[in-house]
Design an enzyme around this catalytic site. Structure first.
Site: not given
Ligand code: TTP
Ligand code: MG
Length: 358
Positions: A9, A108
């Protein structure tokens, strides 16, 4: 047989891509999402850099609240085209490490590496290789979890973010899960968490020990599944959803073309390019689509579906010509494209024509 599953991820994905594109943003709190309009706006935070997280900002939070928590943060709009392009690149890298590959979101994926490594030690080395390739090719960081199943691998990749690498071997799985909050299990959101709390269940260990009948009374079938996950049991497979995947290439000409022979040549050339990628990625296809844009920008697509999957270049050339021929009648053409869809990892060379639609 014991499986070895890797979950990867990306770290603060959209925000990290923005920081990569503009290195002046490195080390700063960066919030990607709606325009905060000085704290008066309604939208939400898509994601934010880890620097912004230290102010309490997180995905899904109202952007107005994020603005209150850190008015000096750099607020950026969502540039989905950019993130999708990067996503394609990183998925290609992940995919190159394992045949059994499943993309689960924009940033991911799961890899079943059971047949690729001998043990968890080798799996960890492979994890480091993936991380370093993502760093050198894309200048981004990711976190990796390795475990005997998907559920635990996903929890593990989140365990030590950012830039984490957590390996949970089978004999340490229960010990790893026990102290974690129930919310860490995928499928347990805020509502389910509240219900579990009301029964005094706060940790995965407490959930694993809870009376199964009682839990099914509360949650139905999902209660049974929940207990299994809490006990580290998950036999779901890593399956690539190839039904949504397609491979396409198109070409816009610098000068509109009406010459049929020239158009046939270009179409053959595009066919070779999509075929190259098809073979490189190890797919067979069933559907060929052709896209034709005329000089006045009107755009047509035509598609043909075969009975069986194939990898045959001759079929792509023949079918795309068949589909495009009605447009090669002296009218000027701006763009030609070919798309292969209904992909499968299986290789089958039969090419019986099944149905025709446009
Ligand atoms: P995530 O993998 O959940 O979050 P992240 O990569 O930003 O942070 P980390 O994994 O390090 O905790 O989500 C991937 C992408 O999806 C994120 O960069 C932006 C998008 N996203 C949204 O647009 N809204 C949301 O509520 C979430 C959770 C993610
Ligand atoms: Mg992420």
């Amino acid at each position: 047989m014991n499986r070895i599953i890797l979950h990867v991820d990306m770290d603060s994905f959209y925000a990290s891509v923005e920081q990569r594109e503009n290195p002046a943003l490195k080390g700063l709190p960066v919030v990607v999402g709606a325009d905060p309009k000085n704290g008066m706006a309604r939208g939400v935070v898509s994601t934010c850099s880890y620097e912004a997280r230290s102010y309490g900002i997180h995905s899904g939070m109202p952007i107005s609240r994020a603005f209150k928590l850190c008015p000096d943060a750099v607020f950026l709009p969502v540039n989905m085209k950019l993130y999708s392009d990067v996503s394609l690149n990183i998925m290609k890298i992940f995919r190159s490490f394992a045949d059994k590959f499943q993309q689960v979101s924009v940033d991911e994926a799961y890899l079943d590496i059971s047949d690729i490594v001998h043990d968890f030690k080798e799996a960890e080395a492979l994890g480091h290789q993936i991380k370093s390739l993502i760093k050198t090719r894309e200048n981004l960081t990711c976190s990796i979890g390795i475990a005997p199943n998907k559920s635990v691998a996903k929890i593990a990749s989140d365990f030590n973010k950012p830039e984490g690498m957590t390996v949970v071997e089978p004999d340490r799985m229960i010990e790893f899960l026990e102290p974690l909050e129930v919310r860490k299990l995928s499928g347990i959101g805020k509502k389910n968490e509240e219900i579990l709390h009301s029964f005094g269940i706060r940790t995965i260990g407490q959930l694993a020990d809870f009376n199964e009948r009682k839990l099914t009374d509360i949650f139905g079938k999902w209660g049974k599944k929940m207990i299994k996950l809490a006990r580290g049991l998950d036999d779901s497979e890593v399956i690539e959803r190839s039904d949504t995947k397609s491979i396409s290439k198109e070409r816009t000409f610098s000068k509109d073309i009406a010459d049929q022979i020239l158009l046939d040549d270009y179409l053959d050339n595009i066919a070779e390019k999509v075929h190259n990628e098809l073979v490189h990625e190890g797919y067979s296809f069933r559907t060929v689509s052709v896209k034709v844009r005329q000089e006045d920008f009107t755009t047509y697509t035509r598609a043909l579906t075969l009975d069986n999957h194939t990898q045959d270049l001759g079929s792509i050339k023949r079918l795309s010509r068949e589909l495009a021929t009605e447009f090669f009648d002296g009218r000027k053409i701006r763009l030609l494209g070919i798309k292969l869809s209904q992909l499968s990892k299986k290789k089958n060379t039969q090419t019986t024509l099944d149905n025709f639609f446009s």
